[in-house]
Motif scaffolding. Sequence first.
Motif, short mmCIF file in Angstrom:
data_model
loop_
_atom_site.label_atom_id
_atom_site.label_comp_id
_atom_site.label_asym_id
_atom_site.label_seq_id
_atom_site.Cartn_x
_atom_site.Cartn_y
_atom_site.Cartn_z
N LYS A 64 0.84 -1.22 0.00
CA LYS A 64 0.00 0.00 0.00
C LYS A 64 0.87 1.26 0.00
CE LYS A 64 -4.02 -2.01 2.31
NZ LYS A 64 -4.88 -1.97 3.52
N ASP A 65 1.95 1.22 0.80
CA ASP A 65 2.84 2.39 0.88
C ASP A 65 3.46 2.68 -0.48
OD1 ASP A 65 2.25 2.60 3.53
OD2 ASP A 65 4.11 1.64 4.23
N VAL A 66 3.89 1.65 -1.17
CA VAL A 66 4.53 1.85 -2.48
C VAL A 66 3.51 2.37 -3.49
CG1 VAL A 66 5.75 0.70 -4.37
CG2 VAL A 66 6.30 0.12 -2.01
N VAL A 67 2.29 1.88 -3.43
CA VAL A 67 1.24 2.34 -4.37
C VAL A 67 0.96 3.84 -4.14
CG1 VAL A 67 -1.19 2.13 -4.97
CG2 VAL A 67 0.21 0.08 -4.68
N ILE A 68 0.86 4.22 -2.88
CA ILE A 68 0.60 5.65 -2.56
C ILE A 68 1.76 6.50 -3.04
CG2 ILE A 68 0.33 7.31 -0.67
CD1 ILE A 68 -1.20 5.10 0.84
N LEU A 69 2.97 6.01 -2.79
CA LEU A 69 4.16 6.75 -3.20
C LEU A 69 4.19 6.92 -4.72
CD1 LEU A 69 6.79 8.07 -2.24
CD2 LEU A 69 7.92 5.85 -2.49
N LEU A 72 1.65 9.68 -5.74
CA LEU A 72 2.13 11.03 -5.44
C LEU A 72 3.21 11.45 -6.42
CD1 LEU A 72 2.33 10.87 -1.53
CD2 LEU A 72 0.66 12.14 -2.91
N THR A 73 4.13 10.50 -6.69
CA THR A 73 5.22 10.82 -7.62
C THR A 73 4.67 11.11 -9.00
OG1 THR A 73 6.73 9.38 -6.36
CG2 THR A 73 7.39 10.00 -8.59
N ALA A 74 3.66 10.34 -9.43
CA ALA A 74 3.07 10.54 -10.76
C ALA A 74 2.37 11.90 -10.84
CB ALA A 74 2.10 9.39 -11.06
#
Length: 1002
Positions: A64-69, A72-74
């Motif tokens: 989940k953390d990687v997906v959120i990151l 945000l980056t996109a």
Amino acid sequence: MGIINSILLDFYATVNMSTNLKKSLSINKKLLLLITAITAMALLLASIAVIYSGRALLLESLKKDVVILAELTAMNSSAAIMFEEQKGAAQMLENLHTQPSIVTAALYKADGELLSHYVRKGSQAVPPHHFPSEKTKVTEKIICIVQDIIIDGEKIGGIYIESDLSRISKLTQQLIIILCVISISVLLLAVIFSMSLQKLITAPIISLTKLTKKVTHLRDYSPRAIKKSNDEIGTLIDGFNQMMGEIESRDKVLQENNQELALARGEAIKASAAKSSFLANMSHEIRTPMNGVLGMLELLSDTPLEDEQQEFARTARNSAFALLDVINDILDFSKIEAGKLDIEKIDMELVPLCEDVSALLSEKAHDKGIELTCFVHSDVPAVIVSDPTRLRQILLNLMGNAVKFTLQGEVSLHVSIQAPVNNNQALIKLAIKDTGIGINPQQQQKLFDAFSQADVSTTREFGGTGLGLSISKQLVELMEGSIHVDSQEGKGTTFWFELPVSLGKPVFEERGLADMSGKKLLIVDDNETNRLILEHYCSNWNMQYESYDSGKAALNALNDSEEQHFDCAVLDYHMPAMDGLQLAMHIRNDSRYQKMPLLMLSSVSCSAEAGVIDICLMKPVRQTLLFKSLAKLVLPQHLQHSSNSQEKNKLLHFNAQVLLVDDSTINQKVAGNFLQKHGVSVDYSNHGKEALEAINQQDYDLVFMDCHMPVMDGYQATEAIRNWEDKNDLPRLPVIAMTANVLTGDKEKCLNAGMDDYLAKPIQQQNISDILNKWLSVAQQAKAVETVQQEVKLDSIHHADVESLIQKNAHHLSLTPELYQELLHDFRSQYQNTPEQIRQLLENKDYNAAVDLIHRLKGTVGNLGFQDIFDKGTMLEKNIRNSVDKQALLNIFVEFESRIEQLIFTINQQHANVIETTQQAIRDEEISLLQISEIWTQLSNNLLRHSNKAKIDCQNLIQLLKGTKHEGVMQKIGIAINQLDYQKAYTQLKVIDVHTIEEVSV
């Protein structure tokens, strides 16, 4: 995961170890092990569940953390992607270095081309050059997030982020360590707690165990266990105390009984001593007159007696010895009661023992009007290793019972071998069959019990203690055998027992001294068993016979045939309608049979009637006595006592392979026959070169090497053998020289050539025996065979007596007459021109060639048994070597030539006689064919009528068809007729018709 697998393996190993040790562990340790194992299993399962669930939660959180990151980056990088500003995109990705788990990331244009990427320092990860087609992916090592970047519903690019699971692995390891610490702590607490609690259970059990050991060691049954609870252990203690009380009370009773038994035993020993003393005194009193009886019978046997008188004395002496055996058993009474009876193992003759037992019971059998027969099959070993006293005791018991319980009919003893002799061991079956009262199945079950008979009425009617069968059974079992009974009430009983025995040393059989081959016997006896026994004896002695079941049938057979010829008749005295004496008188009244010898068999003492009966013998008749009597009646006087000119010679058999090298086929056959009589396997070679090839292909134990041979002589062959052995480091092969050279230095010449021993021609059986005994090892010896050699000077027979020449010389050389005759014909073919060749060589002074021919010729005639010709040849050879002048040599040669020509003339004469006999046989064949047709038709009709004349017809056909393919079928028909199965015989006869028989005969 590796740590978890290691824990599981350790656990399984611990469980396996505990399983292997559980049988030797105490209850205390077993309980401790059980509690520890259960606790450890629960902790292990709980730890595994916690580890797996914790790892799954951490993984989901990281994802989940990687997906959120990524989102945000996109979002922050959308402007840089729209304007394809690579520097701005790189700055946005550089912000990911704050996340240690991100190993690489990348931004892609709308067409999928790589715009910018980020790689964590020290990482080997490389982002894809084109935007991946697959979306988010989670593996055991990484998480890959792939997302499209969409603005106002339009895709402007994409983002790729890859994160490793190193953080999760560290957290998992920390969790495992924490759980291990907790599990070990809990496990230790469980062990400490279980050790304190299990004493409540094991302490009473341990106390009870110690008490049990104490009672067992001290034999004191008074102590009791203390009960501390009312649970199952308390119940166990109550049961133990109750058992101890019962044992204590029984022990007191047992001690009192032992004291009483000790007193009773003392009284019994005194009584037994008194009884033994009485029996010993009585045995001594009986033994004193018994020794007198035996002594007088021994002296009587040494006086001149007729054969029948000698037989009576022998039977009485054997009876006395049997009684003496019983007395000896009484002296050994204490040993018998103690079960310490020993079984002897000595060489014994089985046939005389069986005949002795039958003779002892014959009078009792005759008093009851029953037949008593004894039949030992011909393939039963003559000498066995056993206990003759115990075997006699068993047979007397069983046969005595059979005679006792048989009111009419017969009692027979039949001895046979159950399996072929193997490794000098045999299984002998002795069967006693009667036609008595029989025994029902219920009574058979207790038959071998001591003091037991079929029922009370049996004891009242027949007497007896019922101990005999029990003793017989024990004796048979002590001799490692087994005893059985087959019976049907009212139809008779068969007791039979099997004994494993070893073969004893063979003894010379007296009946082999005379030859009654071809003599024809007339057998008349109403008892079928007696007829079968006599027929069997005749077959063993190579005699012909015809047997009939009544005097009338015998007279009809004698009257029906004008050319009927018998050398002797054996008649039974007791027969219905016409007894043996009446039959003998009828035979004497016939002019054709007035001089035919008559032998009478009777169950009672009888004497030869003057002018009617020649010899009278008691039944059951012994084989040896019957043979002697028949030989006295049918053989000339000089043949009856042929043992005076004969000597026994024991031939050892060898398990060996022998090579015989000789260029003369006659010498090969003679020497090979001598070797085969020792049981060795013989191969033949014609000269030294063939011998070398044979030795290369086969291992031999011994080589007999002729010295003078073509191609390669014996000296050269032996030298080649020795060189071959030295070259290949092989053991020395014994080589025996065979040569007709008997001059000084010839033996040394053979030994110097490498030969090991020397055998001079002419070869004799004894010389061959001596060589084999000398050069073959004891381990190769098999068994000794008794043979008889006749001392006869061969050349004393006049050459005109051709048949006598063949018979005597063949017997002396231990060859069959047919083989000897064949050797004579071979000699005539090979050497009939040799004397003329020798004469020409002497005329031309070619002495070396002449010596070779003389040497070969004299060696062959010597092996054929003509010693005088051999001696003349040796003299001629010696004179040639001594350089005697030509004329003197020719004078010596004339005598040698004359002997050779005389021998060839004799062989030609015999050959002419054979041709004449053959032509006469051809002329007689037409008559034989007519006889075959007539007898075949007569046999067919008699089989349909179930006539006993069919047996005579069958025997006549067997004689006429001897040597044809139908002989075997006719033998089977004869067996069916003997069994009174006329239908089977008729069916077999129809398999062949008379025309087929005639064609085969022609």
